[in-house]
Design a protein around this motif. Structure first.
Motif, PDB file in Angstrom:
ATOM      1  N   ASN A   1       0.801  -1.226   0.000  1.00  0.00           N
ATOM      2  CA  ASN A   1       0.000   0.000   0.000  1.00  0.00           C
ATOM      3  C   ASN A   1       0.835   1.278   0.000  1.00  0.00           C
ATOM      4  OD1 ASN A   1       0.868  -0.675   2.574  1.00  0.00           O
ATOM      5  ND2 ASN A   1      -0.899   0.234   3.607  1.00  0.00           N
ATOM      6  N   LEU A   2       2.147   1.157  -0.249  1.00  0.00           N
ATOM      7  CA  LEU A   2       3.006   2.348  -0.309  1.00  0.00           C
ATOM      8  C   LEU A   2       3.517   2.591  -1.721  1.00  0.00           C
ATOM      9  CD1 LEU A   2       5.325   2.190   2.849  1.00  0.00           C
ATOM     10  CD2 LEU A   2       3.068   3.250   2.609  1.00  0.00           C
ATOM     11  N   SER A   3       3.709   3.849  -2.047  1.00  0.00           N
ATOM     12  CA  SER A   3       4.387   4.219  -3.292  1.00  0.00           C
ATOM     13  C   SER A   3       5.883   3.984  -3.134  1.00  0.00           C
ATOM     14  CB  SER A   3       4.125   5.692  -3.605  1.00  0.00           C
ATOM     15  OG  SER A   3       4.775   6.516  -2.629  1.00  0.00           O
ATOM     16  N   TRP A   4       6.627   4.099  -4.225  1.00  0.00           N
ATOM     17  CA  TRP A   4       8.088   3.978  -4.120  1.00  0.00           C
ATOM     18  C   TRP A   4       8.663   5.092  -3.244  1.00  0.00           C
ATOM     19  CZ3 TRP A   4      10.139  -0.398  -4.976  1.00  0.00           C
ATOM     20  CH2 TRP A   4       9.699  -1.248  -5.999  1.00  0.00           C
ATOM     21  N   ILE A   5       8.094   6.281  -3.356  1.00  0.00           N
ATOM     22  CA  ILE A   5       8.552   7.414  -2.534  1.00  0.00           C
ATOM     23  C   ILE A   5       8.369   7.099  -1.053  1.00  0.00           C
ATOM     24  CG2 ILE A   5       8.063   9.812  -1.884  1.00  0.00           C
ATOM     25  CD1 ILE A   5       9.547   9.605  -4.511  1.00  0.00           C
ATOM     26  N   GLU A   6       7.182   6.656  -0.680  1.00  0.00           N
ATOM     27  CA  GLU A   6       6.896   6.338   0.723  1.00  0.00           C
ATOM     28  C   GLU A   6       7.749   5.161   1.202  1.00  0.00           C
ATOM     29  OE1 GLU A   6       2.170   7.448   1.054  1.00  0.00           O
ATOM     30  OE2 GLU A   6       2.776   5.730  -0.154  1.00  0.00           O
ATOM     31  N   THR A   7       7.965   4.196   0.316  1.00  0.00           N
ATOM     32  CA  THR A   7       8.772   3.036   0.684  1.00  0.00           C
ATOM     33  C   THR A   7      10.206   3.443   0.983  1.00  0.00           C
ATOM     34  OG1 THR A   7       7.390   1.597  -0.689  1.00  0.00           O
ATOM     35  CG2 THR A   7       9.555   0.755  -0.068  1.00  0.00           C
ATOM     36  N   ALA A   8      10.772   4.302   0.155  1.00  0.00           N
ATOM     37  CA  ALA A   8      12.149   4.758   0.383  1.00  0.00           C
ATOM     38  C   ALA A   8      12.275   5.529   1.683  1.00  0.00           C
ATOM     39  CB  ALA A   8      12.616   5.625  -0.786  1.00  0.00           C
ATOM     40  N   ALA A   9      11.191   6.162   2.127  1.00  0.00           N
ATOM     41  CA  ALA A   9      11.210   6.950   3.367  1.00  0.00           C
ATOM     42  C   ALA A   9      11.140   6.091   4.618  1.00  0.00           C
ATOM     43  CB  ALA A   9      10.042   7.940   3.365  1.00  0.00           C
ATOM     44  N   THR A  10      11.039   4.775   4.453  1.00  0.00           N
ATOM     45  CA  THR A  10      10.721   3.895   5.577  1.00  0.00           C
ATOM     46  C   THR A  10      11.905   3.201   6.253  1.00  0.00           C
ATOM     47  OG1 THR A  10       8.491   3.513   4.704  1.00  0.00           O
ATOM     48  CG2 THR A  10       9.346   1.879   6.252  1.00  0.00           C
ATOM     49  N   PRO A  11      12.874   2.581   5.541  1.00  0.00           N
ATOM     50  CA  PRO A  11      13.774   1.614   6.201  1.00  0.00           C
ATOM     51  C   PRO A  11      14.553   2.117   7.409  1.00  0.00           C
ATOM     52  CG  PRO A  11      13.983   1.469   3.820  1.00  0.00           C
ATOM     53  CD  PRO A  11      13.132   2.660   4.100  1.00  0.00           C
ATOM     54  N   LEU A  12      15.434   3.090   7.230  1.00  0.00           N
ATOM     55  CA  LEU A  12      16.301   3.520   8.335  1.00  0.00           C
ATOM     56  C   LEU A  12      15.490   4.044   9.510  1.00  0.00           C
ATOM     57  CD1 LEU A  12      18.965   4.212   9.716  1.00  0.00           C
ATOM     58  CD2 LEU A  12      19.010   6.338   8.386  1.00  0.00           C
ATOM     59  N   SER A  13      14.557   4.917   9.235  1.00  0.00           N
ATOM     60  CA  SER A  13      13.803   5.563  10.317  1.00  0.00           C
ATOM     61  C   SER A  13      12.954   4.568  11.093  1.00  0.00           C
ATOM     62  CB  SER A  13      12.923   6.676   9.747  1.00  0.00           C
ATOM     63  OG  SER A  13      13.708   7.642   9.090  1.00  0.00           O
ATOM     64  N   SER A  14      12.257   3.707  10.368  1.00  0.00           N
ATOM     65  CA  SER A  14      11.389   2.744  11.051  1.00  0.00           C
ATOM     66  C   SER A  14      12.208   1.717  11.825  1.00  0.00           C
ATOM     67  CB  SER A  14      10.469   2.052  10.045  1.00  0.00           C
ATOM     68  OG  SER A  14      11.196   1.248   9.139  1.00  0.00           O
ATOM     69  N   LEU A  15      13.304   1.225  11.231  1.00  0.00           N
ATOM     70  CA  LEU A  15      14.157   0.262  11.922  1.00  0.00           C
ATOM     71  C   LEU A  15      14.768   0.860  13.188  1.00  0.00           C
ATOM     72  CD1 LEU A  15      16.073  -1.459   8.981  1.00  0.00           C
ATOM     73  CD2 LEU A  15      14.514  -2.578  10.576  1.00  0.00           C
ATOM     74  N   THR A  16      15.232   2.104  13.096  1.00  0.00           N
ATOM     75  CA  THR A  16      15.842   2.758  14.249  1.00  0.00           C
ATOM     76  C   THR A  16      14.845   2.870  15.392  1.00  0.00           C
ATOM     77  OG1 THR A  16      17.322   4.030  12.805  1.00  0.00           O
ATOM     78  CG2 THR A  16      17.029   4.837  15.049  1.00  0.00           C
TER      79      THR A  16
END
Length: 332
Positions: free
Chosen positions: A114-129
């Motif tokens: 349910n995410l766009s590529w833009i939203e997906t790129a905004a996710t890994p580091l911040s969410s994992l941290t």
């Protein structure tokens, strides 16, 4: 391929140039066509300040957040060609500020549907941290995310304070704490972001333009918290020592909290500085929450590939709300 390069580790100046498409060499290497990436504040200084970790042999491509499509996989991989994936690439390897990148299978997860590529790129580091600060390094029960009632009851009695609560990491920490049923979620932010931070799930606000953390807790000692997640360091981390309960936890992604302990603060607390672990399995857990519409990434702004320098300049200047994303391909 077109790639962003940092030619001099002593300078933040970046250039767009041509580099060879990377060739898989490690048993876990997955070749990915990059659709989007994001800068991380401070990453342009990593090679300068951590030479034992960021070796001179690293091709200096920044942007360790990746969203893209799989082009090749190692034998026996759980991923397949054509899969839409995302990852945090370990900082000691070339990042995703290029048309192609080589994340490792252990870092990868399937892109949230349910995410766009833009939203997906905004996710890994911040969410994992945020996820690891709360549930791996911190004392919040992760089982609450999947409905465990005992874990929910435990978390309901806890108080968590999150600095820079409107930032990319802070906004994820607020949401994840909310979904884990934490009873008290205190967000430290500026006046203009109070409404935004409350909308994410903060139950209390410290407006740092009006008072610092130490003044806030001095007004009422019952405001002390069980866990502090520091995402900014400096004076804010020092003030945090006044707000932690005896035996509580202070987790910083910026520096060692003990080095910021103010004179006269003698309370015992568990404190640690940690670097995010780029675990694809943790991203899988986050994906389930995203696809259930329980949490979401926050995108500050989007920059075209050719205007990449604006993205790093904005992030280094601070005060972004969420992530600044760089479009690498035309697929969004």
């Amino acid at each position: 391929m077109k790639a962003i390069i940092q030619p001099d580790k002593t300078s933040h100046a970046l250039i767009l140039t041509q580099k060879p498409i990377p060739i898989p060499a490690h048993p876990q290497d997955v070749l990915v066509r990059v659709h989007a990436t994001t800068p991380c504040k401070g990453e342009l200084d990593w090679a300068l300040y951590a030479p034992e970790y960021i070796l001179p042999s690293k091709i200096p491509i920044p942007g360790q957040d990746l969203a893209g499509s799989v082009l090749s996989v190692p034998e026996g991989s759980k991923f397949k060609i054509g899969d839409s994936v995302y990852a945090r690439i370990e900082a000691n390897r070339p990042g995703a500020g290029a048309e192609y990148a080589l994340p490792r299978e252990s870092e990868l997860a399937l892109k949230p549907k349910n995410l766009s590529w833009i939203e997906t790129a905004a996710t890994p580091l911040s969410s994992l941290t945020a996820y690891q600060a709360l549930f791996t390094q911190g004392n919040i029960c992760v089982a609450a995310l999947t409905g465990d009632q005992i874990a929910k009851n435990t978390n309901a009695n806890l108080r968590v304070l999150i600095t820079s609560a409107s930032s990319s990491v802070g906004s994820w920490a607020i949401q994840l704490a909310r979904e884990a049923g934490v009873g008290g979620i205190i967000g430290v932010t500026s006046t203009k972001n109070i409404g935004f931070v409350r909308s994410l799930g903060a139950t209390e606000i410290i407006d740092y333009t009006d008072q610092d953390i130490s003044d806030w807790v001095a007004y009422d000692q019952s405001r002390e918290v069980d866990l502090i997640i520091d995402t900014i360091g400096g004076p804010s981390l020092a003030y945090s020592w006044h707000a932690i309960r005896e035996g509580g936890n202070i987790i910083s992604v910026c520096s060692f909290p003990e080095q910021s302990r103010p004179d006269g603060v003698t309370k015992k607390a568990n404190s640690s500085f940690y670097l995010v672990n780029p675990k694809g399995t943790d991203l899988d857990s986050i994906t389930h929450l995203i696809e259930a519409d329980r949490v979401k990434p926050i995108v500050d702004s989007v920059v075209e590939f050719d205007d990449f320098a604006k993205a790093w300049e904005k992030v280094e200047a601070g005060h972004t709300r969420g992530k600044v994303v760089v479009k690498i391909s035309g697929e969004m």
